[in-house]
Write a protein that holds these residues in place. Structure first.
Motif, PDB file in Angstrom:
ATOM      1  N   THR A  68       0.281   5.289  -5.301  1.00 33.82           N
ATOM      2  CA  THR A  68       1.019   4.142  -4.754  1.00 33.82           C
ATOM      3  C   THR A  68       1.846   3.467  -5.859  1.00 33.82           C
ATOM      4  OG1 THR A  68      -0.800   3.802  -3.197  1.00 33.82           O
ATOM      5  CG2 THR A  68       0.733   1.973  -3.472  1.00 33.82           C
TER       6      THR A  68
ATOM      7  N   GLY B 282       0.863  -1.180   0.000  1.00 34.49           N
ATOM      8  CA  GLY B 282       0.000   0.000   0.000  1.00 34.49           C
ATOM      9  C   GLY B 282       0.898   1.228   0.000  1.00 34.49           C
ATOM     10  N   ILE B 283       0.289   2.387   0.252  1.00 37.01           N
ATOM     11  CA  ILE B 283       1.070   3.628   0.198  1.00 37.01           C
ATOM     12  C   ILE B 283       2.198   3.614   1.250  1.00 37.01           C
ATOM     13  CG2 ILE B 283      -0.371   4.970   1.819  1.00 37.01           C
ATOM     14  CD1 ILE B 283       0.744   6.555  -1.373  1.00 37.01           C
ATOM     15  N   THR B 284       1.943   2.986   2.420  1.00 32.07           N
ATOM     16  CA  THR B 284       2.954   3.001   3.491  1.00 32.07           C
ATOM     17  C   THR B 284       4.176   2.183   3.066  1.00 32.07           C
ATOM     18  OG1 THR B 284       1.135   3.138   5.054  1.00 32.07           O
ATOM     19  CG2 THR B 284       3.282   2.611   5.961  1.00 32.07           C
TER      20      THR B 284
ATOM     21  N   ALA C 236       5.001   1.251   0.053  1.00 31.22           N
ATOM     22  CA  ALA C 236       5.609   1.835  -1.148  1.00 31.22           C
ATOM     23  C   ALA C 236       6.532   2.993  -0.750  1.00 31.22           C
ATOM     24  CB  ALA C 236       4.514   2.328  -2.095  1.00 31.22           C
TER      25      ALA C 236
ATOM     26  N   GLU D 247       3.711  -7.927  -1.812  1.00 31.48           N
ATOM     27  CA  GLU D 247       2.310  -7.527  -1.641  1.00 31.48           C
ATOM     28  C   GLU D 247       1.441  -8.741  -1.984  1.00 31.48           C
ATOM     29  OE1 GLU D 247       0.000  -5.059  -0.752  1.00 31.48           O
ATOM     30  OE2 GLU D 247      -1.337  -6.648  -1.459  1.00 31.48           O
TER      31      GLU D 247
ATOM     32  N   ASP E 194      -5.342   7.696  -5.292  1.00 33.10           N
ATOM     33  CA  ASP E 194      -4.525   6.994  -4.296  1.00 33.10           C
ATOM     34  C   ASP E 194      -3.778   5.788  -4.860  1.00 33.10           C
ATOM     35  OD1 ASP E 194      -6.952   5.706  -4.648  1.00 33.10           O
ATOM     36  OD2 ASP E 194      -7.536   5.735  -2.534  1.00 33.10           O
TER      37      ASP E 194
ATOM     38  N   SER F  12      -5.317   1.590   0.383  1.00 32.48           N
ATOM     39  CA  SER F  12      -4.727   2.633  -0.463  1.00 32.48           C
ATOM     40  C   SER F  12      -5.374   2.815  -1.833  1.00 32.48           C
ATOM     41  CB  SER F  12      -3.217   2.402  -0.610  1.00 32.48           C
ATOM     42  OG  SER F  12      -2.623   2.444   0.662  1.00 32.48           O
ATOM     43  N   SER F  13      -6.455   2.079  -2.117  1.00 31.97           N
ATOM     44  CA  SER F  13      -7.238   2.432  -3.315  1.00 31.97           C
ATOM     45  C   SER F  13      -8.670   2.750  -2.903  1.00 31.97           C
ATOM     46  CB  SER F  13      -7.241   1.274  -4.320  1.00 31.97           C
ATOM     47  OG  SER F  13      -7.712   0.095  -3.705  1.00 31.97           O
TER      48      SER F  13
ATOM     49  N   LEU G 156      -2.803   8.779   3.913  1.00 31.55           N
ATOM     50  CA  LEU G 156      -2.171   8.847   2.590  1.00 31.55           C
ATOM     51  C   LEU G 156      -1.252  10.078   2.537  1.00 31.55           C
ATOM     52  CD1 LEU G 156      -3.012   7.217  -0.013  1.00 31.55           C
ATOM     53  CD2 LEU G 156      -4.465   9.150  -0.563  1.00 31.55           C
TER      54      LEU G 156
ATOM     55  N   ALA H 174      -1.629  -1.507  -3.786  1.00 34.57           N
ATOM     56  CA  ALA H 174      -2.720  -0.575  -3.430  1.00 34.57           C
ATOM     57  C   ALA H 174      -4.099  -1.227  -3.324  1.00 34.57           C
ATOM     58  CB  ALA H 174      -2.801   0.603  -4.411  1.00 34.57           C
TER      59      ALA H 174
ATOM     60  N   TYR I 269       2.333   9.931   3.891  1.00 38.28           N
ATOM     61  CA  TYR I 269       3.060   8.696   3.601  1.00 38.28           C
ATOM     62  C   TYR I 269       4.579   8.893   3.607  1.00 38.28           C
ATOM     63  CZ  TYR I 269       4.663   9.975  -1.035  1.00 38.28           C
ATOM     64  OH  TYR I 269       5.341  10.593  -2.048  1.00 38.28           O
TER      65      TYR I 269
END
Ligand code: FAD
Length: 553
Positions: free
Chosen positions: A179, A33-35, A37, A54, A175, A63-64, A382, A59, A385
């Motif tokens: 990502t 996810g964004i974190t 990434a 993943e 989002d 994160s989506s 987000l 995402a 991040y």
């Protein structure tokens, strides 16, 4: 920058799996996810040897599923968290500078009504402080509108009890694309990032975690197990953080609190807003309505979620709650269930606080250090991040330095542009070029803006390729987008393309129905799927469309 062995070409998966299993890494990140990434980019740009796994698509978790705002957190001001308002306010501008087309300025209107918690005077002062803390340019600072000006600017608003509004600066993004762009940038810095690889267990030595046992789950009928060894392991699995902490034997006293948030999208002509609007609904909560090209989306709910993450869905009750909120504020529209084209539901991985309701729990991030060496990160937004990634990578660097591994100590991600960069000052020129190419394909003008947001400068080559193909219009465009995503964005299933690469599943679901067969056919040729594989992919895509397009009772 190191040369990199894997630049997310969808065909090179088996090479990536073999590289993951054969090498030893400084850092293994679990969660794309964004974190995760953000951490992959920060750590790889400091010179560390990084792997990221993943379990689904990049995402595909929270994160989506967000409201897709890079925002300063007006709610923090209400809670007098001044430091946090300043931090995220300043950070918005940093992220905008890194991806100016993907993180776009968006004016937000805050209508004010008799009986609201704050009247025009306090709101004006509050927004002024908000702008000041975030260092907003004077030309962009908040404007206060009276009732008439508000109704001229946003004619769909109910005039009842309306006093006026405040209009202030925020940023809108996509989002999932943000990502994916961070993952791509991390890959360019040497990080080996792979989707559809699940960490199913941990490797350990002398009570210290030394990696993970991973499973390639890209093919449902053929999962391969392999070990990924790393000196340091970060658990950035969002709503799954506690599950992995438990598996690693390191679930401490502090635990996650999952809160479900639902969004719906309707055609823009059913809620034809000029601005994003942030408004209070009858139960006192705040809601967003955000126009995005051919759609307007609405969110969100905030309810406790106690089942396993991954099966969250929008219920009819969630959808009705959102429609009621909108209809009370924009009564001319009178949206109905049948207007809802798409829904999405996400889980906020918040940190539990005794006695607090979902809406009251802080959105701050927190890092958990386990005695076995695993570093877990949860909470946050987000928007923050990059700062979260910096904090975690600083910790990782500290641990690695103790073990004799050296690298750049300082975070440099504020200087690493994301997305195919446009030449400075050339945005207008490139937009004009995109518009001409879109017109030549006889597509609607909004598509140029949409493509520029999604792919940055790469949208020009996508459009040029579409223009040179034997197909025309929408078909030529979607095939060219698919080629781009297959070659540079590691897609495995058709829903990766329709949902997290192009956002069609959320904002243009009819186009998914129209082009499903075409895309499945093209992917089948590209990957060499058997008939049985193709049918199983068709079933997966159908289920994804069903899940986005309707809601459970
Ligand atoms: P996730 O995105 O969930 O990523 C974790 C990943 O880990 C998942 O993809 C999962 O598949 C993977 N994973 C789990 N277990 C494993 C395993 N064993 N092996 C491998 N991978 C694994 N923030 C904002 O700044 N602006 C907003 O407008 C905003 N709106 C929001 C609206 C809603 C409704 C919600 C729910 C959140 C919103 N947020 C917003 C918050 C923001 O979306 C989240 O903080 C953020 O997306 C969390 O990202 P993450 O990477 O930590 O988690």
């Amino acid at each position: 920058m190191e040369s990199t062995p894997y630049l997310l070409n969808s065909k090179d998966r088996s090479l990536a799996v073999s590289l993951l299993s054969k090498q030893s890494f400084d850092l293994l990140i679990i969660g794309g996810g964004i974190t995760g990434a953000g951490i992959a980019l920060d750590a790889s740009s400091r010179g560390l040897k990084v792997a990221l796994v993943e379990k689904d698509d990049f995402a595909s978790g929270t994160s989506s599923k967000s409201t897709k705002l890079i925002h300063g957190g007006l709610r923090y001001l209400k809670q007098f968290e001044i430091g946090l308002v300043r931090e995220v306010g300043v950070e918005r501008a940093v992220v905008h500078n890194l991806a100016p087309l993907l993180v776009k300025p968006e004016k937000m209107m805050l209508p004010l009504r008799k009986g609201d918690e704050f009247g025009p005077f306090l709101t004006s002062v509050g927004l002024w402080i908000y702008d000041l803390l975030a260092g907003v340019r004077s030309s962009d600072r908040r404007q206060m509108l009276n009732k008439l000006e508000t109704l001229v600017a946003e004619p769909q608003l109910s005039a009842k009890a309306l006093l006026g509004s405040g209009v202030y600066a925020e940023y809108r993004t996509d989002d999932a694309r943000l990502t994916v762009e961070i993952i791509k940038t991390a890959a360019k810095h040497g990080a080996l990032c792979l989707n559809y690889v699940e960490a199913v267990d941990f490797l350990s030595q002398n009570n210290q975690i030394t990696g993970a046992l991973c499973k390639d789950v890209s093919k449902s009928n053929n999962s391969v197990l392999f070990e990924v060894r790393a000196t340091c392991v970060v658990n950035a699995s969002g709503p799954w953080v506690d599950g992995l902490r438990e598996k690693a034997g390191s679930l401490g006293k502090k635990k996650l609190f999952l809160s479900k948030g639902v969004h719906i999208a309707v055609p823009h002509n059913r809620l034809p807003l000029q601005h994003a609007v942030y408004f209070q609904v009858p139960d006192g909560r705040m809601m967003f309505c955000i126009p995005r090209h051919r759609a307007t989306y609405i969110g969100t709910t905030d309810t406790r979620y106690s089942e396993n993450p991954g099966s969250e869905k929008a219920s009819q009750e969630d959808v009705m709650y959102l429609l009621d909120g909108v209809n009370s504020t924009f009564p001319q529209c009178q949206l109905k269930l049948t207007d809802v084209e798409s829904t999405w539901a996400g889980l906020r991985p918040l940190i539990h606080e005794d006695g607090k309701s979902p809406g009251e729990i802080s959105r701050k991030d927190e890092i958990f250090l386990s005695p076995n060496g695993m570093i877990s990160i949860a909470g946050g937004k987000l928007t923050g991040y990059r700062l979260m990634a910096k904090k975690v990578t600083d910790k990782v660097v500290g641990e690695l330095t103790k073990k004799g591994i050296s690298c750049i100590q300082k975070c440099i991600t504020q200087e690493i542009p994301l997305q195919s960069a446009l030449v400075n000052g050339q945005h207008t020129h490139q937009y004009e070029h995109a518009k001409k190419l879109v017109a030549a394909l006889e597509l609607e003008p909004w598509i140029a803006d949409n493509l520029m947001e999604l792919y940055g400068a790469a949208s020009l080559s996508i459009l040029q390729n579409a223009g040179q193909s034997s197909s025309h219009g929408d078909k030529a465009l979607i095939l060219s987008e698919l080629k781009h995503c297959l070659e540079t964005e590691c897609i495995v299933h058709a829903s990766d393309f329709f949902d997290r690469r192009t956002s069609r599943m959320l904002f243009h679901i009819d186009s998914v129905r129209t082009f499903s067969d075409l895309i499945l056919e093209e992917m089948s040729i590209y990957f060499g799927w058997t008939e049985a594989e193709k049918e199983s992919e068709r079933a997966l895509l159908k289920a994804a469309v069903r899940s986005a397009g309707c809601f459970s009772p």
